[in-house]
Design an enzyme around this catalytic site. Structure first.
Site, PDB file in Angstrom:
ATOM      1  N   HIS A  21       0.913  -1.185   0.025  1.00  0.00           N
ATOM      2  CA  HIS A  21       0.035  -0.066  -0.047  1.00  0.00           C
ATOM      3  C   HIS A  21       0.938   1.157  -0.024  1.00  0.00           C
ATOM      4  CE1 HIS A  21      -4.395  -1.440   1.079  1.00  0.00           C
ATOM      5  NE2 HIS A  21      -3.651  -2.511   0.313  1.00  0.00           N
ATOM      6  N   VAL A  25       1.261   3.919  -4.159  1.00  0.00           N
ATOM      7  CA  VAL A  25       0.853   5.467  -3.918  1.00  0.00           C
ATOM      8  C   VAL A  25       2.160   6.327  -4.349  1.00  0.00           C
ATOM      9  CG1 VAL A  25      -0.503   7.167  -2.777  1.00  0.00           C
ATOM     10  CG2 VAL A  25      -1.273   4.882  -2.357  1.00  0.00           C
ATOM     11  N   GLY A  27       4.637   5.791  -5.290  1.00  0.00           N
ATOM     12  CA  GLY A  27       6.431   4.951  -5.197  1.00  0.00           C
ATOM     13  C   GLY A  27       6.386   4.769  -3.648  1.00  0.00           C
ATOM     14  N   ASP A  29       7.789   5.075  -0.680  1.00  0.00           N
ATOM     15  CA  ASP A  29       8.592   6.288  -0.058  1.00  0.00           C
ATOM     16  C   ASP A  29       8.085   6.826   1.341  1.00  0.00           C
ATOM     17  OD1 ASP A  29       5.777   7.186  -0.371  1.00  0.00           O
ATOM     18  OD2 ASP A  29       6.255   9.009  -1.745  1.00  0.00           O
ATOM     19  N   SER A  31       5.311   7.259   2.528  1.00  0.00           N
ATOM     20  CA  SER A  31       4.212   8.127   2.784  1.00  0.00           C
ATOM     21  C   SER A  31       2.933   7.544   3.461  1.00  0.00           C
ATOM     22  CB  SER A  31       3.720   8.649   1.204  1.00  0.00           C
ATOM     23  OG  SER A  31       3.320   7.731   0.593  1.00  0.00           O
ATOM     24  N   ASN A  49      -7.656   1.482   3.224  1.00  0.00           N
ATOM     25  CA  ASN A  49      -6.516   1.460   4.426  1.00  0.00           C
ATOM     26  C   ASN A  49      -7.204   1.781   5.893  1.00  0.00           C
ATOM     27  OD1 ASN A  49      -4.639   1.434   2.549  1.00  0.00           O
ATOM     28  ND2 ASN A  49      -4.183   3.476   2.656  1.00  0.00           N
ATOM     29  N   PRO A 118      -6.225  -0.616  -5.491  1.00  0.00           N
ATOM     30  CA  PRO A 118      -7.236  -1.429  -5.856  1.00  0.00           C
ATOM     31  C   PRO A 118      -8.067  -2.011  -4.909  1.00  0.00           C
ATOM     32  CG  PRO A 118      -5.132  -2.952  -5.823  1.00  0.00           C
ATOM     33  CD  PRO A 118      -5.031  -1.645  -5.530  1.00  0.00           C
ATOM     34  N   HIS A 148      -1.385 -13.361  -0.199  1.00  0.00           N
ATOM     35  CA  HIS A 148      -2.740 -13.656   0.240  1.00  0.00           C
ATOM     36  C   HIS A 148      -2.706 -15.159   0.663  1.00  0.00           C
ATOM     37  CE1 HIS A 148      -5.355 -10.234  -1.755  1.00  0.00           C
ATOM     38  NE2 HIS A 148      -4.413  -9.739  -0.893  1.00  0.00           N
ATOM     39  N   THR A 149      -1.404 -15.743   0.673  1.00  0.00           N
ATOM     40  CA  THR A 149      -1.363 -16.914   1.500  1.00  0.00           C
ATOM     41  C   THR A 149      -1.164 -16.940   2.723  1.00  0.00           C
ATOM     42  OG1 THR A 149      -0.245 -19.324   1.318  1.00  0.00           O
ATOM     43  CG2 THR A 149       1.302 -17.292   1.051  1.00  0.00           C
TER      44      THR A 149
END
Length: 259
Positions: A21, A25, A27, A29, A31, A49, A118, A148-149
């Site tokens: 995540h 957004v 790159g 960084d 953020s 989020n 997404p 997601h495993t």
């Protein structure tokens, strides 16, 4: 990270998700780690989020220890990249060399997060387009979704899939409806991998082949492409999305706020 994952294996999955995540957004960084300020609404309260991302305190703890040993040298962005790699390895997955040298953003944007990340309801066409916009191929998309495993999903996020979609095994849908009623229980957690939700392995792919994927976006992916095991390579590639380097950004002393 060894202590963290031993205490709560699910936190390993949460840190991998936190890294994803962040990178998607603007790159990689860090953020996503910034708290809101009177002049900035950051990414923590974006649609995908809010009340969902976790692991901030783990990064805070690592950052505090690193700053004590070597002040203003290691960025929050690099710490997050390394922590996500170690989480995967400790959960039984692969290891890889993490390219370093990222710097930290001074600002964050809730609008950018809402536009870039997404939702769990994304169909295959949208997923492919979102990843392509970040320079990631369908092969990368397939491999990265293998994260997601491990981890869990909230009832609110998988309810539409098990109640409304046709690409789901009826027996699996019935099983999940027992813990996720048609109304209420939104925060009930269910393992994304029905077989081994605390171990990084390939059972996630076997679930999708049997139409037992918990999230619609995962099952959509299986409908469109065969699976690959290139997770480590894809993580390196994702970790290189538009990093701040050179004189751009800064090395934050506290991952939650700009210097």
């Amino acid at each position: 990270m060894t202590q963290v994952v031993r205490q709560e294996p699910r936190m390993g999955a949460s840190l991998v998700r936190l890294f994803f995540h962040d990178c998607f957004v603007n790159g990689c960084d860090a953020s996503v780690l910034l708290d809101d300020t009177p002049t900035m609404i950051g990414e923590k309260n974006a649609v995908t989020n809010a009340n969902s991302l976790r692991g901030y305190e783990v990064i805070d703890d690592i950052k505090s220890r690193v700053e004590s040993a070597c002040r203003s040298t290691v960025s929050c962005a690099d710490i997050l990249a390394l922590a996500s790699r170690d989480a995967v390895t400790l959960l039984g997955g692969p290891s890889w060399t993490v390219p370093l040298g990222r710097r930290d953003a001074r600002t964050a944007s809730i609008a950018a997060a809402n536009a870039s990340l997404p939702p769990v309801s994304d169909g295959l066409t949208n997923l492919v387009a979102r990843f392509a916009a970040k320079g990631l191929s369908l092969r990368d998309l397939t491999a990265l979704c293998g994260a997601h495993t491990v981890g869990a999903a909230r009832c609110a996020n998988f309810r539409p899939h098990v109640y409304n979609d046709s690409n789901v095994d009826p027996g699996f849908a019935t099983l999940r409806k027992r813990t996720c009623p048609a109304a209420g229980g939104d925060d009930t957690l269910v393992g994304l991998d029905a077989t081994s939700p605390t171990r990084f392995d390939v059972s996630y792919y076997r679930d999708l082949m049997a139409r037992r994927g918990l999230l619609d976006s995962d099952q959509e992916l299986f409908n469109g492409e065969a699976f690959n095991r290139d997770f480590a390579a894809a993580m390196v590639k994702m970790g290189s999305i538009s990093p701040l380097i050179g004189s751009a950004g800064e090395i934050r002393l506290n991952c939650r706020r700009a210097n």
